[in-house]
Scaffold this active site. Structure first.
Site, PDB file in Angstrom:
ATOM      1  N   TYR A  15       0.819  -1.214   0.000  1.00 17.51           N
ATOM      2  CA  TYR A  15       0.000   0.000   0.000  1.00 17.51           C
ATOM      3  C   TYR A  15       0.855   1.267   0.000  1.00 17.51           C
ATOM      4  CZ  TYR A  15      -4.241  -2.676   0.762  1.00 17.51           C
ATOM      5  OH  TYR A  15      -5.299  -3.533   0.604  1.00 17.51           O
ATOM      6  N   ALA A 226       3.283  11.749  14.787  1.00 14.65           N
ATOM      7  CA  ALA A 226       2.163  12.249  13.963  1.00 14.65           C
ATOM      8  C   ALA A 226       1.003  11.257  14.025  1.00 14.65           C
ATOM      9  CB  ALA A 226       2.622  12.452  12.519  1.00 14.65           C
ATOM     10  N   CYS A 279      -1.823   1.304  10.511  1.00 19.44           N
ATOM     11  CA  CYS A 279      -0.831   2.195  11.122  1.00 19.44           C
ATOM     12  C   CYS A 279      -1.111   2.623  12.555  1.00 19.44           C
ATOM     13  CB  CYS A 279      -0.672   3.441  10.268  1.00 19.44           C
ATOM     14  SG  CYS A 279       0.103   3.060   8.705  1.00 19.44           S
TER      15      CYS A 279
END
Ligand code: UDX
Ligand code: ADP
Length: 478
Positions: A15, A226, A279
């Protein structure tokens, strides 16, 4: 080293690697880009008409560059040998064994690529970590590469960190117009030269002031930070959603009001059944593990709260469904709308649909699942990893369209925010269901007053049923 990067190789055609390299090829016609993977079936798919991943806009740019300056190959040694710059873009899943099980990212794939590069390089290379890795992973890669250098004086390596910030579903937009590109490297002359080479690739289409250069460790940590901040925002609004349900406040109004503060901003405040994807959970757990290793238990606990709220939100939603279906879902057909972890992707990794569906299966509900981009095989595989495979076999039906899924069901549960769910004929659906018929909106995409007028009982994250009213106006769904 060399005066200009002419050949780029990316190890890992997933991806991240696939779309990123398609964009580089698209923007840099003078650079030859080769994407390699140990999975030869995946490479065959990249070379076919049906790409292995669904991503809006990806097909077009791959088809335009493939065979010209974009190549997909299984010949990893050759691609390494020929490249000036090599991206490492392999998966770093949470470890499911041994030390750090369930917390630390598994670096075996990254290390294996580093060793393959050491073995086949034959000449100086810039090696770029694109995979999200824990702080100091670049050091381990450098260490392995330096060993090879000792035995072969032709070799020289510079390792850079260049984390990818694309989000699935909007990858092409994010890659062509990134908020920022982050590149970390050593402060030595050679390190700065390597940074310059990578900057000169991105500079072709990204304004220079959006290309940030830092030291390697800041770059590695910034990616984890982040993702942790983003995940934290979702857990914050999801925590508020529970307060809203208990008080009669509406989480959409709260998000709107809070997001109007320019210091907070209005993005990423969409309450949901919990974040999924490859993630957020992995990277927050990786950060927690790092903090624990550094003896920063308070910090670790703080970030662990983000994961705890996410798991709680999923469970809370599943429990709500059971409670509202008169405290039993055994043998009741329930239509599941959406299995991907978000719209516009076929990716199911850590999707909240897996968890909510599994809770319902544990209560012996019969699930009729529909997702426009996820295959039956994938759905069964994900559920089979969580629940007894025989239960999945017996209780799960995968449907080709949402009307089929809803027919005869006691309830519809919306778990992915696919746009098509807003435009269905809910009167037709209602008449095909068992009554009383309920809709549980885990994404807040449906127009509850309209659904209630049709006859549905409606429940949506972050709204009290009797207080919810039409926020969509006349242009809303249904
Ligand atoms: C994320 C980061 O956004 C990206 O920068 C990083 O490179 C990889 O991880 P991704 O996981 O692909 O990207 O998608 P994202 O849009 O961040 O969504 C993650 C999950 O959070 C999805 O399940 C999504 O539905 C959910 N989400 C997102 C919410 O529940 N509410 C929101 O407001 C935003
Ligand atoms: P991501 O979302 O990070 O891109 P994916 O799982 O989609 O993760 O893709 C990672 C890819 O890396 C997979 O296609 C996998 O086959 C590939 N890969 C993993 N290890 C290696 C390796 N040592 N050599 C080549 N390819 C690898």
């Amino acid at each position: 080293m060399f005066s200009k990067v002419e050949k780029v190789t990316c190890v890992g055609a997933g991806y991240v690697g696939g779309p990123t390299c398609a964009m580089i090829a698209h923007k840099c016609p003078d650079i030859q880009v080769t994407v390699v993977d140990m999975n030869s079936e995946k490479i065959a798919e990249w070379n076919s008409e049906k790409l292995p991943i669904y991503e809006p806009g990806l097909h077009e740019i791959v088809m335009a560059a493939r065979g010209k300056n974009l190549h997909f190959s299984s010949d990893i040694p050759k691609a390494i040998r020929e490249a000036d710059l090599i991206f490492i873009s392999v998966n770093t899943p949470t470890k499911n064994y041994g030390r750090g099980k369930g917390m630390a990212p598994d670096l075996k794939y990254v290390e294996s690529v580093a060793r393959t590069i050491a073995q086949h390089a034959g000449a100086p290379k810039i090696v770029v970590e694109k995979s999200t890795v824990p702080v100091k992973a670049a050091e381990s890669i450098s260490f392995i590469l330096r060993e090879a250098q000792k035995n072969d004086t032709r070799l020289a390596f510079q390792v850079l960190s260049n984390p990818e910030f694309l989000a699935e579903g909007t990858a092409i937009r994010d890659l062509s117009n990134p908020d920022r590109v982050l590149i970390g490297g050593e402060s030595t002359k050679e390190g700065q030269e390597a940074i310059h080479h990578l900057v000169s690739i991105y500079e072709r289409w990204v304004p220079r002031d959006r290309i940030l250069t830092t030291n390697t460790w800041s770059s590695e940590l910034s990616k984890l930070a982040a993702n942790a901040f983003l995940a934290q925002r979702i857990s914050s609004i999801n925590a508020m959603s529970a307060v809203c349900e208990a008080t009669g406040a509406d989480v959409r109004e709260v998000a709107h009001a809070v997001g109007f503060d320019s210091r907070i901003g209005n993005k990423f405040l969409q309450a949901s059944v919990g974040f999924g994807g490859s993630c957020f959970q992995k990277d927050v757990l990786s950060l927690v593990y790092l903090c624990e290793s550094l003896n920063l238990q308070k910090v670790a606990d703080y970030w662990m709260g983000v994961i705890d709220i996410n798991n709680w939100q999923r469970r809370r939603f599943a429990d709500k469904i059971i409670a509202e279906l008169f405290n039993t879902v055994t043998d009741k057909r329930i239509a599941i709308f959406g299995f991907a972890f978000k719209k516009n992707t076929g990716d199911t990794r850590e999707s909240s649909s897996i968890y909510v569906s599994s809770h319902l299966l544990e209560e012996h509900a019969k699930l009729a699942i529909y997702d426009p981009k996820v295959s039956e095989k994938q759905i069964r595989m994900e559920l089979g990893n969580n629940v007894d495979k025989q239960i999945v076999e017996k209780l799960v039906t995968v449907c080709a369209d949402p009307y089929e899924a809803a027919a005869g069901a006691h309830a519809i549960v919306v778990l992915t925010e696919w746009d098509e769910f807003k435009e269905l004929d809910y009167s037709r659906i209602y008449s095909s269901m068992q009554h009383p018929a309920a809709i549980f909106d885990g994404r807040l995409i449906l127009d509850q007053p309209v659904l209630r007028d049709i006859g549905f009982r409606t429940f949506a994250i972050g709204t009290a049923p009797d207080q919810a009213y039409n926020l969509f106006g006349s242009s809303g769904c249904c």
